[in-house]
Design an enzyme around this catalytic site. Sequence first.
Site: not given
Ligand code: ITT
Length: 202
Positions: A15, A73, A157
């Site tokens: 991210k 998020d 992801g």
């Molecule tokens: P932070 O909370 O620290 O930001 P995190 O990875 O745990 O990190 P989230 O709770 O927002 O973040 O979960 C988002 C998930 O959704 C991420 O880990 C991926 O599995 C999926 N995701 C989000 N955006 C994506 C993208 O652009 N491409 C692929 N998968 C994505």
Amino acid sequence: MDTKKIIVATGNANKVIEIREILKDMDVTLSSLKDEGLQDVDIEENGKTFEENAIIKAKAICEMTGEICMADDSGLVVDALGGEPGIYSARYLGRDTSYDYKNNYIIKQLEGKEGAERSARFVCACACALPNGKVLTAEGVIEGQIGFEQKGENGFGYDPIFFLPEKGKTTAEISPEEKNEISHRGRAFTKMRELLKDELQG
Ligand code: ITT
């Protein structure tokens, strides 16, 4: 005048890379949680929506540091799975389960479904918490379908199964620049860039 610092309140390095690129024209210094030595901070994401969780993360780091903080998020919403994995995208089937497994599991769940029955979207809520207590929010969405197999090496992801019918490719097969132009994150953070510009100028 000093360049303003904004902390990007995410522990997800992928991210950070995307957000840095999306906001590269902004006259600010972006600092990650890692840059701040805060990579191990554990924030309980107990909101019921993407927006609530983004606000929780941005406010927590803003209160801890006294700096402007942006959080993301986001997740994958699959209609045929009743909206799963949704806000649980990172934790789906276990946080430490590989994305190869998670992606193949979702493909399997959609066996026998065609075209519109495979509809899905990526959603991103961005929140920006300011030291004066104000919170700005913006959301971005990209519509697509769950592919029949994993394809592509870019992104992270769920990208290898997120198929864009109009491009005939997954978001893991397009370039990072192309993804940022059309993605949920690109849309949310581009809106946020404008909101914050107004806020800082006004
Ligand atoms: P932070 O909370 O620290 O930001 P995190 O990875 O745990 O990190 P989230 O709770 O927002 O973040 O979960 C988002 C998930 O959704 C991420 O880990 C991926 O599995 C999926 N995701 C989000 N955006 C994506 C993208 O652009 N491409 C692929 N998968 C994505």
